[in-house]
Design a protein around this motif. Structure first.
Motif, PDB file in Angstrom:
ATOM      1  N   GLU A 154       0.827  -1.205   0.000  1.00  0.00           N
ATOM      2  CA  GLU A 154       0.000   0.000   0.000  1.00  0.00           C
ATOM      3  C   GLU A 154       0.861   1.255   0.000  1.00  0.00           C
ATOM      4  O   GLU A 154       0.595   2.211  -0.744  1.00  0.00           O
ATOM      5  N   ALA A 155       1.918   1.240   0.819  1.00  0.00           N
ATOM      6  CA  ALA A 155       2.787   2.409   0.875  1.00  0.00           C
ATOM      7  C   ALA A 155       3.442   2.656  -0.476  1.00  0.00           C
ATOM      8  O   ALA A 155       3.576   3.795  -0.930  1.00  0.00           O
ATOM      9  N   ALA A 156       3.834   1.568  -1.141  1.00  0.00           N
ATOM     10  CA  ALA A 156       4.483   1.714  -2.446  1.00  0.00           C
ATOM     11  C   ALA A 156       3.496   2.246  -3.479  1.00  0.00           C
ATOM     12  O   ALA A 156       3.811   3.158  -4.255  1.00  0.00           O
ATOM     13  N   LEU A 157       2.275   1.689  -3.483  1.00  0.00           N
ATOM     14  CA  LEU A 157       1.268   2.154  -4.443  1.00  0.00           C
ATOM     15  C   LEU A 157       0.912   3.617  -4.168  1.00  0.00           C
ATOM     16  O   LEU A 157       0.724   4.406  -5.097  1.00  0.00           O
ATOM     17  N   ALA A 158       0.836   3.970  -2.881  1.00  0.00           N
ATOM     18  CA  ALA A 158       0.471   5.340  -2.531  1.00  0.00           C
ATOM     19  C   ALA A 158       1.538   6.338  -2.980  1.00  0.00           C
ATOM     20  O   ALA A 158       1.276   7.523  -3.093  1.00  0.00           O
ATOM     21  N   LEU A 159       2.753   5.835  -3.228  1.00  0.00           N
ATOM     22  CA  LEU A 159       3.807   6.707  -3.750  1.00  0.00           C
ATOM     23  C   LEU A 159       3.689   6.857  -5.264  1.00  0.00           C
ATOM     24  O   LEU A 159       4.500   7.526  -5.885  1.00  0.00           O
ATOM     25  N   GLY A 160       2.727   6.181  -5.853  1.00  0.00           N
ATOM     26  CA  GLY A 160       2.559   6.274  -7.299  1.00  0.00           C
ATOM     27  C   GLY A 160       3.285   5.181  -8.062  1.00  0.00           C
ATOM     28  O   GLY A 160       3.385   5.231  -9.287  1.00  0.00           O
ATOM     29  N   MET A 161       3.789   4.178  -7.335  1.00  0.00           N
ATOM     30  CA  MET A 161       4.469   3.086  -8.031  1.00  0.00           C
ATOM     31  C   MET A 161       3.443   2.196  -8.725  1.00  0.00           C
ATOM     32  O   MET A 161       2.320   2.035  -8.239  1.00  0.00           O
TER      33      MET A 161
END
Lengths: 248, 536
Positions: free
Chosen positions: B432-439
């Motif tokens: 989730e943290a990675a996706l929330a960074l736009g990854m």
């Protein structure tokens, strides 16, 4: 800047969100309060795609997506949303295998394609801003919870977002650490960053936000300025919530 | 070792709290125990082997007392020696089985068939597992030094078999260079008389390819994987109808004697067997038996006038100990190289395929998940040896391709499950943290999830690497001569069971220890780099 229209979400037979409408203007700090299980976090996570929803529409700047948007198109829009809207989690979710500096440069380098030295320069500035200039080479596990959350804020800011979503950022912290994190957030609010903050920290909501939205059973039951909400709440439910928070 | 991984207070604390215990290097005392175990094993090997070839007890008396004589043989070697009875497949039949039935009368005991791998039968004899070995074993000087041989019960010759439409039509043809520019390949039963003959008589234009069974070699010739096969004449006669594509290429070559072997101290047993064989020759029942199996040849007349002169030990006894190892050092090193190449090429492939499968099973679309789950279950649920057989005999891949491919595919199923467990151990907040960074999902996997999963799976993957390393020995069934096979070949042809066992064990250890070191090093490196408790 952020506009949410009639958001519905179901979990099996349970209606988590039952028609949420919300508008947040540029530079506005909106606090969302409400009892546990009222759908605050789920609502926030719908805004950047960590949760899907069954009905309704979300507009963030000129990016618009709804429950009907076909999956591939929605995925593309959501990636752009995520690049413009930062998120801070209750449990920090730092990358444990990377140093503090690397956590903050990860997004700019690999998502925005920024050169490493530029990204590091930006990261140093932000870490200085959140008071962690001396920890840039530490690993996340060597930091306290409050320090980790401040790194997480810096990580989100490094993407130079147009808005930030905070999902109960201090709920996992003890009071002293809560204070240092809220201080950083208050700073950001004063500098005019658009923010939506789901929180139980009532004093922060009162002092730093322009608008407070009260969640109850999957919808917003009351909205208003901090003065309205804290001095003259319309609903009995809101009064109870504030009393409980005070007692705690 | 593990103490110096990270001396800080914090790491010790987080290790204690970590809910995902990462097995670290062996505790020193346990490591000592492992070493002691290893040397104990070697010691056992040494004493076990020293006592071999001798027998303090009178085996003949024991046989009479038991009323049972256990003989070592291998059904896989096939007809006409000993093979599953077509009419009652759970029983064994063959001319040697019938011969033992006759000889059992002379010993006053009931013969009992004991299945063993052909090229290890004499070692079973040494280890007291059987009373004697009778399975197309040729009399050789080195065998005669370590075991007692009876008088011959069959005079064998070797027959070359080749494809009717192929270029080889006699033994002489193999001496001419192959127009294809490579040596002729001749399939041969490992450690058989044909093996010795081809190695000694074949020129540089001939390359021996080893098989475990006579029919395996014939199948390979039929498939075009070998140019010809040199077989003991009885086997060639027995199977020729089943392989119509093959022809007898030229006249039989070579000449040798099948004998029964007993342990060194079992003179009385050997003499009793000799008397029995003698009786069968004189009564003519041996000839009748051989005629029934279609293996009587004129050469058998030599049995009647047997004097034993052919069995005189001529030359000096061969070298033993280190001198023996020194002589065959290149063979051992070549085989070790095969083992190393098989494992270091197939393991990275297995890891790569496994990772892709794990990612597909976790993040792919539903139909892909289902296909991959089937792939994993199919490969885990069937033996590696069978998979190698399919690749080599049915798909007719070259041995190296089949070996490396088979190992890689088989182990990829195991690696996939390890990676899947490792990936699932990463908390969902990381993704989730990675996706929330736009990854993108793929970038998030590459930068955030997989690097964390890798450190969790290092110990189990190393474990599998060592297992694969030893499983390379199964590739001997598809003609690759790796270390275990070479050990078997050398121990058999020279009688140096002890020397080669120790040398082989030392080579295996020398190759697998660096692997363990590398694993421990990378674990420590990862720990120093980052989280001890991934879940913290």
């Amino acid at each position: 800047m952020i506009e949410v229209c009639d958001l519905h979400k179901r979990h099996g037979n349970f209606d988590v969100l039952r028609g949420v409408n919300l508008t947040v203007k540029r530079g506005e700090v909106a606090a969302i309060i409400g009892p546990s299980g009222s759908g605050k976090s789920t609502f926030l996570r719908c805004l950047n795609g960590l949760e899907s929803f069954h009905q309704g529409q979300v507009s963030i700047q000129e990016l618009t997506f709804g429950a009907e948007t076909p999956l591939p198109i929605r995925a593309r829009i959501l990636r752009q949303v995520c690049q413009r809207v930062g998120m801070v989690f209750q449990s920090f979710n730092l990358f444990p295998h990377r140093s503090v500096l690397q956590n903050v440069t990860e997004g700019p380098i690999f998502v925005l394609g920024l050169a490493r030295d530029l990204a590091e320069e930006r990261a140093r500035k932000l870490l200085d801003q959140v008071g962690l200039a001396d920890k840039i080479h530490a690993m996340p596990r060597q930091l306290s919870g409050g320090q980790q959350q401040r790194v997480a804020i810096a990580r989100a800011l490094a993407m130079q977002p147009a808005a930030m979503l905070f999902d109960e950022p201090t709920s996992a912290l003890d009071p002293r650490m809560t204070g240092e994190v809220l201080a950083v957030m208050t700073d950001l609010a004063r500098n005019g960053l658009t923010m939506i903050v789901v929180t139980h920290a009532m004093r922060f909501a009162r002092q730093a936000s322009q608008t407070i939205h009260v969640f109850g059973e999957g919808r917003i039951i009351e909205s208003g300025t901090p003065e309205q909400i804290f001095e003259a709440p319309r609903l009995e439910a809101t009064r109870l919530l504030l009393n409980e928070a005070q007692a705690a | 070792m593990e103490e110096d991984a990270d001396p800080s207070d914090f790491s010790a604390k987080s290790r204690a709290q970590s809910s995902a215990p990462i097995p670290s290097a062996l505790h020193p005392t346990r490591r000592l125990l492992v070493r002691l175990g290893f040397w104990g094993l070697l010691a056992g090997l040494v004493f076990g082997s020293v006592s071999c070839g001798r027998s303090d007890k009178d085996t003949l008396a024991q046989i009479k007392q038991r009323g049972v004589v256990r003989y070592g043989s291998d059904k896989e070697g096939g007809g006409p020696y000993a093979f599953p009875d077509p009419d009652a497949p759970r029983n064994v039949t063959g001319f040697e089985v019938e011969l033992m039935r006759e000889l059992g009368r002379d010993l006053g005991a009931k013969p009992e068939f004991s299945q063993g791998q052909w090229d290890r039968l004499l070692q079973e004899l040494s280890a007291d597992q059987v009373d004697l070995v009778i399975n197309g074993y040729e009399w050789t000087e080195s065998r005669a030094r370590d075991y007692l041989a009876t008088r011959p019960y069959y005079v064998f010759q070797l027959q070359l078999l080749s494809r009717r439409d192929g270029p080889i039509h006699s033994w002489e043809d193999l001496k001419h260079p192959n127009p294809a520019g490579r040596p002729w390949t001749v399939g041969i039963l490992v450690s058989s008389a044909a093996d010795t003959f081809a190695t000694e008589q074949g020129g540089s234009s001939l390359q021996v390819v080893h098989f475990d069974g006579a029919t395996d070699a014939m199948t390979a010739v039929k498939n075009g994987q070998c140019d010809a096969t040199l077989q003991d004449l009885p086997a060639a006669l027995f199977y020729k109808d089943r392989y119509p594509a093959l022809e007898f290429a030229g006249k039989p070559v070579g000449h040798g004697y099948y004998v029964i072997f007993t342990r060194r101290g079992d003179g009385p047993l050997r003499d009793a067997l000799d008397r029995g064989i003698n009786r069968l020759i004189e009564s003519g029942s041996l000839r009748r038996l051989y005629e029934r199996y279609g293996i009587w040849t004129d050469a058998q007349n030599e049995l009647t006038d047997w004097t034993g002169a052919a069995f005189a030990l001529k030359g000096q006894s061969g070298p033993t100990g280190l001198a023996l190892l020194w002589r065959y050092r290149t063979s051992l090193f070549d085989a070790a190289r095969v083992t190393v190449i098989l494992s270091v090429v197939s393991m990275p492939l297995a890891m790569l395929i496994g990772l892709l499968i794990a990612l597909g099973r976790l993040y792919g679309p539903r139909p892909v998940q289902r296909v991959l789950a089937t792939y994993v279950e199919l490969l885990r649920g069937t033996p590696l040896m069978l998979q190698l057989y399919v690749l080599f005999y049915l798909l007719r891949l070259p041995p190296w391709v089949a070996g490396i491919g088979g190992l890689a595919i088989n182990y990829s199923a195991y690696e996939a499950e390890i990676y899947r467990a490792g990936l699932q151990a990463i908390p969902s907040g990381q993704m989730e943290a990675a996706l929330a960074l736009g990854m993108s999902r793929w970038l998030a996997l590459r930068r955030v999830i997989v690097p964390q999963a890798v450190r969790i799976v290092i110990p189990p993957v190393t474990n599998d690497f060592i297992a694969l390393f030893k499983d390379t020995s199964i590739c001997s069934v598809i003609t690759l001569v790796e270390l275990t096979k070479q050990y078997s070949i050398l121990a058999n042809s020279t009688g140096g069971v002890l020397e080669f066992a120790v040398a082989t064990a030392v080579l295996y250890m020398a190759m697998s220890l660096p692997l363990s070191w590398f694993s421990r090093w990378s674990e420590r490196r990862f720990e120093a780099m980052g989280s001890k408790g991934v879940l913290a």
